[in-house]
Design a protein around this motif. Structure first.
Motif, PDB file in Angstrom:
ATOM      1  N   LYS A 191      17.959  24.887  13.780  1.00 52.91           N
ATOM      2  CA  LYS A 191      17.682  25.417  15.119  1.00 52.91           C
ATOM      3  C   LYS A 191      18.933  25.367  16.008  1.00 52.91           C
ATOM      4  CE  LYS A 191      15.162  24.288  19.368  1.00 52.91           C
ATOM      5  NZ  LYS A 191      14.141  23.415  19.993  1.00 52.91           N
ATOM      6  N   TRP A 192      19.635  24.231  16.019  1.00 49.51           N
ATOM      7  CA  TRP A 192      20.712  24.031  16.981  1.00 49.51           C
ATOM      8  C   TRP A 192      22.084  24.413  16.450  1.00 49.51           C
ATOM      9  CZ3 TRP A 192      19.690  23.094  21.953  1.00 49.51           C
ATOM     10  CH2 TRP A 192      18.420  22.614  22.283  1.00 49.51           C
ATOM     11  N   GLY A 193      22.257  24.374  15.133  1.00 44.98           N
ATOM     12  CA  GLY A 193      23.545  24.767  14.572  1.00 44.98           C
ATOM     13  C   GLY A 193      24.640  23.757  14.866  1.00 44.98           C
ATOM     14  N   LEU A 194      25.817  24.013  14.343  1.00 45.83           N
ATOM     15  CA  LEU A 194      26.942  23.100  14.459  1.00 45.83           C
ATOM     16  C   LEU A 194      27.453  22.991  15.883  1.00 45.83           C
ATOM     17  CD1 LEU A 194      28.922  21.256  12.987  1.00 45.83           C
ATOM     18  CD2 LEU A 194      30.388  23.247  12.608  1.00 45.83           C
ATOM     19  N   ASP A 195      27.299  24.035  16.669  1.00 46.84           N
ATOM     20  CA  ASP A 195      27.848  24.026  18.018  1.00 46.84           C
ATOM     21  C   ASP A 195      27.162  23.016  18.930  1.00 46.84           C
ATOM     22  OD1 ASP A 195      29.627  25.982  17.326  1.00 46.84           O
ATOM     23  OD2 ASP A 195      28.324  27.625  17.967  1.00 46.84           O
ATOM     24  N   ASP A 196      25.954  22.570  18.526  1.00 48.23           N
ATOM     25  CA  ASP A 196      25.249  21.600  19.356  1.00 48.23           C
ATOM     26  C   ASP A 196      24.561  20.575  18.472  1.00 48.23           C
ATOM     27  OD1 ASP A 196      24.236  20.265  21.485  1.00 48.23           O
ATOM     28  OD2 ASP A 196      23.158  21.956  22.359  1.00 48.23           O
ATOM     29  N   LEU A 197      25.376  19.869  17.691  1.00 48.34           N
ATOM     30  CA  LEU A 197      24.847  18.858  16.788  1.00 48.34           C
ATOM     31  C   LEU A 197      24.132  17.753  17.557  1.00 48.34           C
ATOM     32  CD1 LEU A 197      24.619  17.775  13.897  1.00 48.34           C
ATOM     33  CD2 LEU A 197      26.860  16.693  14.202  1.00 48.34           C
ATOM     34  N   SER A 198      24.653  17.411  18.720  1.00 50.31           N
ATOM     35  CA  SER A 198      24.046  16.349  19.522  1.00 50.31           C
ATOM     36  C   SER A 198      22.597  16.683  19.882  1.00 50.31           C
ATOM     37  CB  SER A 198      24.866  16.116  20.796  1.00 50.31           C
ATOM     38  OG  SER A 198      24.249  15.155  21.614  1.00 50.31           O
ATOM     39  N   SER A 199      22.344  17.929  20.293  1.00 46.86           N
ATOM     40  CA  SER A 199      20.969  18.321  20.642  1.00 46.86           C
ATOM     41  C   SER A 199      20.059  18.297  19.421  1.00 46.86           C
ATOM     42  CB  SER A 199      20.962  19.717  21.271  1.00 46.86           C
ATOM     43  OG  SER A 199      21.595  19.706  22.533  1.00 46.86           O
ATOM     44  N   ALA A 200      20.597  18.684  18.264  1.00 47.90           N
ATOM     45  CA  ALA A 200      19.811  18.649  17.030  1.00 47.90           C
ATOM     46  C   ALA A 200      19.382  17.230  16.710  1.00 47.90           C
ATOM     47  CB  ALA A 200      20.613  19.250  15.882  1.00 47.90           C
ATOM     48  N   LEU A 201      20.308  16.284  16.810  1.00 49.58           N
ATOM     49  CA  LEU A 201      19.988  14.901  16.468  1.00 49.58           C
ATOM     50  C   LEU A 201      19.091  14.262  17.521  1.00 49.58           C
ATOM     51  CD1 LEU A 201      23.409  13.681  15.023  1.00 49.58           C
ATOM     52  CD2 LEU A 201      21.415  14.582  13.809  1.00 49.58           C
ATOM     53  N   LYS A 202      19.260  14.646  18.785  1.00 51.54           N
ATOM     54  CA  LYS A 202      18.367  14.136  19.826  1.00 51.54           C
ATOM     55  C   LYS A 202      16.936  14.612  19.583  1.00 51.54           C
ATOM     56  CE  LYS A 202      21.762  13.655  23.570  1.00 51.54           C
ATOM     57  NZ  LYS A 202      22.275  14.230  24.841  1.00 51.54           N
ATOM     58  N   GLU A 203      16.800  15.877  19.195  1.00 56.04           N
ATOM     59  CA  GLU A 203      15.452  16.382  18.951  1.00 56.04           C
ATOM     60  C   GLU A 203      14.842  15.729  17.712  1.00 56.04           C
ATOM     61  OE1 GLU A 203      12.824  20.331  19.415  1.00 56.04           O
ATOM     62  OE2 GLU A 203      14.965  20.639  19.057  1.00 56.04           O
ATOM     63  N   PHE A 204      15.656  15.552  16.675  1.00 57.27           N
ATOM     64  CA  PHE A 204      15.186  14.840  15.485  1.00 57.27           C
ATOM     65  C   PHE A 204      14.686  13.444  15.862  1.00 57.27           C
ATOM     66  CE2 PHE A 204      16.412  11.671  12.227  1.00 57.27           C
ATOM     67  CZ  PHE A 204      15.511  12.032  11.224  1.00 57.27           C
ATOM     68  N   GLN A 205      15.471  12.736  16.645  1.00 56.08           N
ATOM     69  CA  GLN A 205      15.085  11.378  17.037  1.00 56.08           C
ATOM     70  C   GLN A 205      13.817  11.387  17.877  1.00 56.08           C
ATOM     71  OE1 GLN A 205      17.975   8.095  18.174  1.00 56.08           O
ATOM     72  NE2 GLN A 205      17.332   8.775  20.204  1.00 56.08           N
ATOM     73  N   SER A 206      13.685  12.344  18.789  1.00 60.38           N
ATOM     74  CA  SER A 206      12.504  12.394  19.652  1.00 60.38           C
ATOM     75  C   SER A 206      11.237  12.688  18.855  1.00 60.38           C
ATOM     76  CB  SER A 206      12.686  13.457  20.739  1.00 60.38           C
ATOM     77  OG  SER A 206      12.642  14.772  20.200  1.00 60.38           O
ATOM     78  N   LEU A 207      11.379  13.430  17.765  1.00 61.76           N
ATOM     79  CA  LEU A 207      10.223  13.744  16.923  1.00 61.76           C
ATOM     80  C   LEU A 207       9.872  12.596  15.990  1.00 61.76           C
ATOM     81  CD1 LEU A 207      11.103  17.432  15.964  1.00 61.76           C
ATOM     82  CD2 LEU A 207       9.101  16.708  17.279  1.00 61.76           C
ATOM     83  N   ARG A 208      10.884  11.924  15.450  1.00 61.11           N
ATOM     84  CA  ARG A 208      10.628  10.950  14.386  1.00 61.11           C
ATOM     85  C   ARG A 208      10.439   9.525  14.875  1.00 61.11           C
ATOM     86  NH1 ARG A 208       8.100  11.831  10.870  1.00 61.11           N
ATOM     87  NH2 ARG A 208       9.060  10.484   9.298  1.00 61.11           N
TER      88      ARG A 208
END
Length: 421
Positions: free
Chosen positions: A344-361
């Motif tokens: 969803k977030w791609g390499l340009d926004d790795l931080s947002s990808a990991l934040k969303e992963f953490q918020s879900l898991r």
């Protein structure tokens, strides 16, 4: 400019690690898995049977070019039955029964082989012992150092993301949380798999099917005072059993939670099994080759799952007791949902990808670890806040309902990126 391919480096080639490899590939990433074992395991001394829930199976099938193969290496667990055994009279009775359980049972080695063989050959670097990692000052990359065991050569692997799938004793996790310790739960477990493929009409197999008539379709939990046993059938004519027993915390050697056992220890286990369990179950234990002991640990929920471009998955993120059948399922769901977030977030926004992963898991795994801990204490007859020790002979139907797997938080559906959008 041509779009740069993103690259993930996974440390650990167990089911969590190879699941992450599949999930990242689906998300359009390059991936390499660093694994210290020199070759894929054909057997599994530290992991035998496991149960797969429907959501984990959906992810697994999405990663396979031939999804039907998952069905071929698993057996149905349509029923979840808790029963009690009177050790003196050698009689058993049902405490609670869930007839819509809908899990499937797999042997660890079978599931791992299925996932590994579905990967390109060069994804897993066998015989590479992880040494250290270093994150670039601008957080744009991470460099992993590993030792090639065959040659003693030190190699460096550079990626955009480091995924720690290096187990419950994760060295990567302890880089960020050096004070973190595993929590001994007060008991250990004998484990074994009886292979009856060459003798399926033996007295032992006829007897165990008589005593546990729904083997091949049922997850049995058999409780006796101060102990309990898990029993179910695996594909390939195998019976998986786990027998939990209370004991002081043993001294572990090395980095494994598995204890090497002697012939004297096995003989004493056989003698004790005859005292506690019905003769048919004791005989299965006696005829099992190379049983072993797992020391049962979990960990209090972590405060976070990622630091910059390093993320924890599987047992590195949530060591858990096995009573809720969550460990492998959580690992698979970690991988699948991480892949969704990265796509969803791609390499340009790795931080947002990991934040969303953490918020879900993080909310899910935290509740599941703590519930599994409580379930283990309940079934082992250990003190539990808010509940009396379960009396198997006088337990009410309401008390017995607490034993069911479906009480696990998020039992029906774990939130994923698909659900949140």
């Amino acid at each position: 400019m041509e779009k740069r391919i993103r690259k993930g480096v996974v440390v650990g080639g167990s089911i969590a690690g190879v699941s992450c490899a599949h999930a990242l590939m689906v998300a359009g990433w390059d991936v390499v898995v660093v694994e210290k074992s020199c070759a894929p395991q054909t057997g599994s001394p530290t992991g035998a049977g496991l149960g797969l829930d429907p959501q984990a199976r959906q992810f697994l099938q999405s990663w396979l070019s031939h999804p039907h193969l998952l069905h071929h290496v698993t057996m149905p667990l349509a029923l979840d039955q808790n029963q009690a055994t009177d050790s003196e009279k050698k009689i058993s009775w049902t405490l609670t029964r869930d007839e819509s359980f809908n899990f499937r049972a797999a042997h660890w080695a079978d599931l791992h082989a299925l996932l590994y063989k579905a990967l390109p050959r060069d994804v897993v670097l066998w015989g590479h012992h992880f040494l250290s990692f270093n994150t670039a000052h601008d957080k744009s990359s991470v460099t992993v150092k590993a030792k090639v065991l065959q040659t003693d050569e030190i190699v460096e692997i550079v990626g955009d993301l480091l995924i720690a799938a290096d187990g419950s004793l994760s060295t990567i996790c302890r880089t960020f949380l050096p004070e973190l310790k595993l929590r001994y739960l007060g008991y250990s477990a004998w484990r074994g798999v009886l292979d009856f493929s060459e003798n399926e009409n033996s007295d032992t197999i006829i007897g165990i099917r008589r005593a546990y008539p729904e083997l091949g379709n049922c997850l049995y939990f058999d409780l006796a005072p101060g102990t309990h046993c898990v029993l179910y059938e695996l594909q390939g004519k195998k019976i998986n059993w786990i027998w939990y027993f209370n004991q002081p915390e043993p001294v572990l050697k090395g980095s494994s939670v598995t204890i090497k056992v002697s012939s004297d220890m096995i003989e004493k286990m056989h003698e004790e099994a005859e005292k506690v369990w019905v003769p048919e179950l004791a005989k299965v234990m006696k005829e099992t080759k190379e049983p072993f002991i797992n020391v049962i640990y979990d960990s209090d929920p972590l405060p976070q799952l990622f630091w910059d471009n390093v993320v924890l998955v599987g047992d590195a993120a949530h060591p858990t007791s096995p009573h809720g059948l969550r460990s492998t399922n959580m690992s698979i769901l970690d991988a699948g949902i991480l892949g969704q977030c990265l796509e969803k977030w791609g390499l340009d926004d790795l931080s947002s990808a990991l934040k969303e992963f953490q918020s879900l898991r993080l909310p899910v795994i935290s509740k599941q670890v703590l519930h599994s801990r409580r379930m283990g204490r309940l079934k082992q007859g250990l003190p539990l806040d808010g509940h009396n020790v379960l009396n198997l002979k006088t337990a009410s139907p309401e008390d017995c309902q607490l034993l069911q797997q479906r009480n696990m938080p998020f039992f029906g559906q774990v939130p994923s990126l698909v659900d949140s959008n």
